[in-house]
Scaffold this motif. Structure first.
Motif, PDB file in Angstrom:
ATOM      1  N   LYS A  40       0.844  -1.197   0.000  1.00 24.69           N
ATOM      2  CA  LYS A  40       0.000   0.000   0.000  1.00 24.69           C
ATOM      3  C   LYS A  40       0.886   1.256   0.000  1.00 24.69           C
ATOM      4  N   ASN A  41       1.944   1.189   0.806  1.00 25.61           N
ATOM      5  CA  ASN A  41       2.827   2.345   0.909  1.00 25.61           C
ATOM      6  C   ASN A  41       3.658   2.569  -0.344  1.00 25.61           C
ATOM      7  N   LYS A  42       3.912   1.508  -1.076  1.00 27.52           N
ATOM      8  CA  LYS A  42       4.769   1.648  -2.260  1.00 27.52           C
ATOM      9  C   LYS A  42       3.981   1.356  -3.522  1.00 27.52           C
ATOM     10  N   HIS A  43       2.752   1.746  -3.520  1.00 25.74           N
ATOM     11  CA  HIS A  43       1.878   1.364  -4.632  1.00 25.74           C
ATOM     12  C   HIS A  43       2.369   1.853  -5.982  1.00 25.74           C
ATOM     13  N   ALA A  44       3.067   2.986  -5.950  1.00 26.45           N
ATOM     14  CA  ALA A  44       3.542   3.569  -7.210  1.00 26.45           C
ATOM     15  C   ALA A  44       4.532   2.663  -7.928  1.00 26.45           C
ATOM     16  N   ALA A  45       5.224   1.821  -7.149  1.00 23.38           N
ATOM     17  CA  ALA A  45       6.288   1.016  -7.737  1.00 23.38           C
ATOM     18  C   ALA A  45       5.779  -0.258  -8.398  1.00 23.38           C
ATOM     19  N   VAL A  46       4.536  -0.610  -8.166  1.00 21.60           N
ATOM     20  CA  VAL A  46       4.037  -1.853  -8.743  1.00 21.60           C
ATOM     21  C   VAL A  46       3.305  -1.588 -10.056  1.00 21.60           C
ATOM     22  N   SER A  47       3.159  -2.640 -10.814  1.00 23.44           N
ATOM     23  CA  SER A  47       2.685  -2.515 -12.189  1.00 23.44           C
ATOM     24  C   SER A  47       1.312  -1.853 -12.308  1.00 23.44           C
ATOM     25  N   LYS A  48       1.237  -0.942 -13.276  1.00 21.93           N
ATOM     26  CA  LYS A  48      -0.036  -0.264 -13.535  1.00 21.93           C
ATOM     27  C   LYS A  48      -0.752  -0.907 -14.729  1.00 21.93           C
ATOM     28  N   VAL A  49       0.002  -1.637 -15.534  1.00 21.15           N
ATOM     29  CA  VAL A  49      -0.591  -2.239 -16.730  1.00 21.15           C
ATOM     30  C   VAL A  49      -1.593  -3.297 -16.293  1.00 21.15           C
ATOM     31  N   LEU A  50      -1.064  -4.259 -15.566  1.00 15.32           N
ATOM     32  CA  LEU A  50      -1.933  -5.237 -14.928  1.00 15.32           C
ATOM     33  C   LEU A  50      -1.955  -4.769 -13.479  1.00 15.32           C
ATOM     34  N   GLU A  51      -2.918  -3.929 -13.186  1.00 16.51           N
ATOM     35  CA  GLU A  51      -2.972  -3.253 -11.888  1.00 16.51           C
ATOM     36  C   GLU A  51      -2.741  -4.220 -10.731  1.00 16.51           C
ATOM     37  N   ASP A  98       7.928  -6.707 -10.057  1.00 12.38           N
ATOM     38  CA  ASP A  98       7.535  -5.485  -9.343  1.00 12.38           C
ATOM     39  C   ASP A  98       7.398  -5.727  -7.846  1.00 12.38           C
ATOM     40  N   LEU A  99       6.814  -6.871  -7.491  1.00  8.92           N
ATOM     41  CA  LEU A  99       6.664  -7.207  -6.071  1.00  8.92           C
ATOM     42  C   LEU A  99       8.037  -7.402  -5.428  1.00  8.92           C
ATOM     43  N   ALA A 100       8.909  -8.110  -6.138  1.00 10.25           N
ATOM     44  CA  ALA A 100      10.256  -8.355  -5.617  1.00 10.25           C
ATOM     45  C   ALA A 100      10.976  -7.032  -5.376  1.00 10.25           C
ATOM     46  N   GLY A 101      10.754  -6.071  -6.261  1.00 13.83           N
ATOM     47  CA  GLY A 101      11.379  -4.757  -6.114  1.00 13.83           C
ATOM     48  C   GLY A 101      10.878  -4.036  -4.874  1.00 13.83           C
ATOM     49  N   VAL A 102       9.569  -4.098  -4.659  1.00  9.76           N
ATOM     50  CA  VAL A 102       8.959  -3.437  -3.512  1.00  9.76           C
ATOM     51  C   VAL A 102       9.441  -4.073  -2.199  1.00  9.76           C
ATOM     52  N   LEU A 103       9.664  -5.379  -2.236  1.00  9.04           N
ATOM     53  CA  LEU A 103      10.060  -6.094  -1.017  1.00  9.04           C
ATOM     54  C   LEU A 103      11.573  -6.306  -0.916  1.00  9.04           C
TER      55      LEU A 103
END
Ligand SMILES: [Zn+2]
Length: 264
Positions: free
Chosen positions: A133-144, A214-219
């Motif tokens: 939730k805090n890093k929502h910008a970093a995850v994919s927007k194409v497949l939300e 994207d998830l791996a990047g956020v974590l």
């Protein structure tokens, strides 16, 4: 290349020539006709055409294409249906208190604690909700990106990501076994995956690992923290992080500083 031999001087002339290049004698162009490309036997052609235009055969062929198309269509539909079917996942949690997972890990490492840390699947999932939730910008927007979930089984960690595509939810999962910390990074062997309810072979899943980038990047921070532990053991619904034994290679404990070298 065919040459026209002059009947008078024996010069080999190009096939376009009518008269000899050297002596001007008329060349015998009938030789060219003999080597003209062989024509198909007209009887054979007729037979071939008849076979091609045979109404029975045409009907069979059309039927074959129709059935093939039907089967192919059904397969595609079945795969798509399986891919869009959601697996059994817990309800979305609401009003989650921030789980102190990283705080606990950092403390254990800083204090050189040897006591294993244990987190439940639910704790990790609640933690994920907050981080993502805090890093929502970093995850994919194409497949939300909607959410990430973990499942712990004996020796296996499965990560599921829910995404939305045009209002539909797609769940895709990857599972790892033999998860280890090696040289400060986490390694594991992919032992399976799914898209919706459709299982994906581990070999194919290797290419599907990029769906989780994207998830791996956020974590990333969390992964690095976990990699500082000596062992990561998955049990049903629980993960146990055991700190490195004191003095073990790669222990976070500072090395005793060597006296400065005396050599000039
Ligand atoms: Zn000639």
């Amino acid at each position: 290349m065919i040459k026209l031999v002059c009947p008078d001087c024996q010069r080999q002339n190009e096939p376009e020539r009518i008269y000899c290049h050297d002596c001007g004698a008329r060349l015998d162009r009938s030789a060219l006709a003999k080597v003209a490309p062989k024509q198909e036997d007209p009887e054979q052609t007729q037979r071939r055409l008849k076979k091609m235009l045979d109404p029975g055969r045409i009907r069979m062929r059309l039927l074959f294409f129709k059935i093939s198309k039907l089967i192919l269509g059904a397969c595609v539909a079945a795969v798509l249906i399986q891919m869009f079917r959601p697996p059994e996942v817990p309800e979305r949690a609401k009003n989650i208190e921030l789980q102190q997972i990283t705080f606990d890990m950092e403390n254990a490492i800083a204090a050189h604690s040897t006591a294993p840390l244990q987190f439940t699947e639910t704790q990790v999932n609640n933690y994920f909700v907050n981080v993502v939730k805090n890093k929502h910008a970093a995850v994919s927007k194409v497949l939300e990106f909607e959410r990430a979930l973990v499942n712990f089984e004996e020796g296996v960690c499965r990560i599921t990501v829910e995404r939305s595509l045009l209002g539909f939810s797609i769940f895709h999962a990857i599972s790892y076994n033999q998860v280890k910390a090696q040289d400060g990074t986490l390694t594991g062997t992919i032992n399976g995956g799914t898209i919706g309810l459709m299982p994906i072979h581990p070999t194919i899943m290797k290419y599907g690992e990029s769906l989780f980038t994207d998830l791996a990047g956020v974590l990333d921070r969390e992964k690095k923290l976990v990699a500082k532990f000596g062992s990561i053991d998955f049990h049903p619904k629980v993960v146990v992080l055991t700190p490195k034994a004191p003095g073990a290679p790669g222990d976070a404990r500072p090395e005793p500083t060597a006296p400065p070298s005396a050599t000039p």
